[in-house]
Design an enzyme around this catalytic site. Structure first.
Site, PDB file in Angstrom:
ATOM      1  N   ASP A  13       0.844  -1.125  -0.001  1.00 27.73           N
ATOM      2  CA  ASP A  13      -0.021  -0.070   0.039  1.00 27.73           C
ATOM      3  C   ASP A  13       1.056   1.249  -0.020  1.00 27.73           C
ATOM      4  O   ASP A  13       2.173   1.205   0.229  1.00 27.73           O
ATOM      5  CB  ASP A  13      -0.879  -0.130   1.265  1.00 27.73           C
ATOM      6  N   SER A  14       0.315   2.453  -0.111  1.00 29.54           N
ATOM      7  CA  SER A  14       1.113   3.759   0.084  1.00 29.54           C
ATOM      8  C   SER A  14       1.686   3.917   1.209  1.00 29.54           C
ATOM      9  O   SER A  14       2.768   4.656   1.229  1.00 29.54           O
ATOM     10  CB  SER A  14       0.191   4.733  -0.676  1.00 29.54           C
ATOM     11  N   TYR A  16      -1.039   8.071  -2.318  1.00 28.44           N
ATOM     12  CA  TYR A  16      -1.176   7.911  -3.710  1.00 28.44           C
ATOM     13  C   TYR A  16      -2.472   8.302  -4.130  1.00 28.44           C
ATOM     14  O   TYR A  16      -2.872   8.570  -5.393  1.00 28.44           O
ATOM     15  CB  TYR A  16      -1.486   6.360  -3.929  1.00 28.44           C
ATOM     16  N   GLY A  17      -3.458   8.593  -3.220  1.00 28.52           N
ATOM     17  CA  GLY A  17      -4.871   8.968  -3.661  1.00 28.52           C
ATOM     18  C   GLY A  17      -5.079  10.209  -4.265  1.00 28.52           C
ATOM     19  O   GLY A  17      -6.012  10.792  -5.051  1.00 28.52           O
ATOM     20  N   CYS A  40      -4.067  -1.278  -1.506  1.00 31.31           N
ATOM     21  CA  CYS A  40      -4.569   0.073  -1.836  1.00 31.31           C
ATOM     22  C   CYS A  40      -5.670   0.071  -2.974  1.00 31.31           C
ATOM     23  O   CYS A  40      -5.445  -0.278  -3.849  1.00 31.31           O
ATOM     24  CB  CYS A  40      -3.188   0.766  -2.332  1.00 31.31           C
ATOM     25  N   ASN A  41      -6.670   0.639  -2.383  1.00 33.22           N
ATOM     26  CA  ASN A  41      -7.898   0.889  -3.484  1.00 33.22           C
ATOM     27  C   ASN A  41      -7.316   1.666  -4.525  1.00 33.22           C
ATOM     28  O   ASN A  41      -7.712   1.577  -5.852  1.00 33.22           O
ATOM     29  CB  ASN A  41      -9.037   1.576  -2.679  1.00 33.22           C
ATOM     30  N   THR A  42      -6.464   2.890  -4.355  1.00 37.96           N
ATOM     31  CA  THR A  42      -6.072   3.715  -5.395  1.00 37.96           C
ATOM     32  C   THR A  42      -5.259   2.932  -6.505  1.00 37.96           C
ATOM     33  O   THR A  42      -5.446   3.187  -7.600  1.00 37.96           O
ATOM     34  CB  THR A  42      -5.350   4.860  -4.952  1.00 37.96           C
ATOM     35  N   GLU A  58      -5.471   8.825  10.173  1.00 36.88           N
ATOM     36  CA  GLU A  58      -3.915   8.693  10.596  1.00 36.88           C
ATOM     37  C   GLU A  58      -3.640   9.406  11.798  1.00 36.88           C
ATOM     38  O   GLU A  58      -2.930   9.007  12.627  1.00 36.88           O
ATOM     39  CB  GLU A  58      -3.174   9.211   9.503  1.00 36.88           C
ATOM     40  N   CYS A  97     -11.744   2.775   0.619  1.00 35.18           N
ATOM     41  CA  CYS A  97     -10.234   3.146   0.990  1.00 35.18           C
ATOM     42  C   CYS A  97      -9.687   2.467   2.091  1.00 35.18           C
ATOM     43  O   CYS A  97     -10.560   2.156   2.933  1.00 35.18           O
ATOM     44  CB  CYS A  97     -10.295   4.851   1.015  1.00 35.18           C
ATOM     45  N   THR A  98      -8.491   2.259   2.149  1.00 38.21           N
ATOM     46  CA  THR A  98      -7.862   1.496   3.179  1.00 38.21           C
ATOM     47  C   THR A  98      -7.962   2.036   4.750  1.00 38.21           C
ATOM     48  O   THR A  98      -8.025   1.247   5.762  1.00 38.21           O
ATOM     49  CB  THR A  98      -6.418   1.140   2.930  1.00 38.21           C
ATOM     50  N   HIS A  99      -8.297   3.567   4.800  1.00 34.87           N
ATOM     51  CA  HIS A  99      -8.201   4.074   5.979  1.00 34.87           C
ATOM     52  C   HIS A  99      -9.691   3.937   6.551  1.00 34.87           C
ATOM     53  O   HIS A  99     -10.051   4.315   8.016  1.00 34.87           O
ATOM     54  CB  HIS A  99      -7.826   5.536   6.034  1.00 34.87           C
TER      55      HIS A  99
HETATM   56  N1  DGL Z   1      -4.311   3.804   0.398  1.00 30.97           N
HETATM   57  C1  DGL Z   1      -5.001   4.722  -0.370  1.00 30.97           C
HETATM   58  C2  DGL Z   1      -6.284   3.892  -0.769  1.00 30.97           C
HETATM   59  O1  DGL Z   1      -6.942   2.654  -0.275  1.00 30.97           O
HETATM   60  C3  DGL Z   1      -5.361   5.665   0.601  1.00 30.97           C
HETATM   61  C4  DGL Z   1      -4.067   6.606   1.159  1.00 30.97           C
HETATM   62  C5  DGL Z   1      -3.549   7.185  -0.087  1.00 30.97           C
HETATM   63  O2  DGL Z   1      -4.060   8.041  -0.727  1.00 30.97           O
HETATM   64  O3  DGL Z   1      -2.469   6.847  -0.509  1.00 30.97           O
HETATM   65  O4  DGL Z   1      -6.777   4.434  -1.739  1.00 30.97           O
END
Ligand code: DGL
Length: 271
Positions: free
Chosen positions: A11-12, A43-44, A74-76, A153, A185-187
């Protein structure tokens, strides 16, 4: 392929640890190497070419660690890069969007699905595409909810600040009368309690919240055991090894909150 080799997850940054947490529940005997690309997070907010380039670097690094399969947490990245990663590596590559879409289609009763995700994931159109691939009768309303990433975060998981942001982000989903909200999104799983509470108040009491981390973990479990016989034969609980590309000290402090368990100090690597 050695079935006792570790699973590679990336993931990012921190967020993908929510996917590792779900994987640990579904597949407790698997060893996991988790790469958080903390030097280049987030990354988003980036464009697809950049995300694809970063994703390839992460996946190639995990390949050097002899992983048996890669889970893109990571979803992105899952929105734009899985096919590029598959074409570059000779390894099974799983991601989070299709499992999330399938879980949402299974959960909806009225065919109206809402998705909250990063700006990059929303701009890619990956969720509406994945949902339409399951059933053309679905109507998807997706909305970018970028402020939920720093709130998670910071550990601001309850109180007025996250509540007001969530209410604002849920408003278009309420207008669209969705009966499912996908945490794309992961968060967002960290804010699930508050999202669920506000969705029930704003949309309807019976609204369902779909956690893509859980959906992806269950599909990874099915994939390893049924489809390719890659599930670990180990009878001892698996280990999680953390690898980051910047600031291992601050990662270690926050990781336990995302993972739900304490961890070893992360290793620092340069991709
Ligand atoms: N991990 C990213 C996602 O799931 C969220 C954090 C980011 O923007 O890097 O899209």
């Amino acid at each position: 392929m050695n079935c006792d080799a570790p699973l590679g997850v990336f993931d990012s940054g921190l967020g993908g640890l929510t996917v590792v947490r779900a994987l640990r529940k579904a597949l407790p005997y698997e060893d996991i190497i988790y790469l958080g690309d903390t030097a280049r997070v987030p990354y988003g907010t980036r464009g697809p070419e950049t995300v694809i380039r970063y994703a390839l670097a992460c996946a190639k690094y995990l390949q050097t660690r002899k992983v048996k399969a890669i889970v893109i947490a990571c979803n992105t990245v899952s929105a734009v890069a899985p096919d590029h990663v598959r074409a570059a590596l000779d390894l099974p590559v799983l991601s989070v969007i299709e499992p999330g879409a399938r879980a949402a289609v299974a959960a909806t009763k009225n065919g109206k699905i809402g998705v909250l995700a990063t700006a990059g994931t929303i701009a890619s159109g990956a969720y509406p595409r994945a949902i339409a691939a399951c059933s053309t009768r679905m109507e998807t309303t997706s909305y970018a909810a970028p402020l939920l990433v720093p709130l998670a975060e910071e550990g601001w998981l309850d109180g007025e600040v996250p509540r007001l942001a969530i209410v604002r982000y849920l408003a278009p989903l309420a207008t669209a009368q969705v009966d499912v909200v996908v945490l794309g999104c992961t968060h967002y799983p960290l804010l699930r309690t508050l999202i669920e509470q506000e969705a029930r108040a704003l949309i309807s009491k019976s609204v369902a919240v779909v956690d893509t981390a859980q959906a992806a973990a269950l599909e990874t479990q099915a994939f390893l055991s049924e489809r390719c016989g890659l599930r670990s034969h180990s009878e001892t609980l698996g280990q999680v090894q953390l690898v980051v590309t910047d600031r291992p000290e601050s990662f270690a402090v926050q990781a336990a909150r995302f993972l739900g368990e304490s961890t070893e100090a992360p290793e620092l690597v340069d991709l």
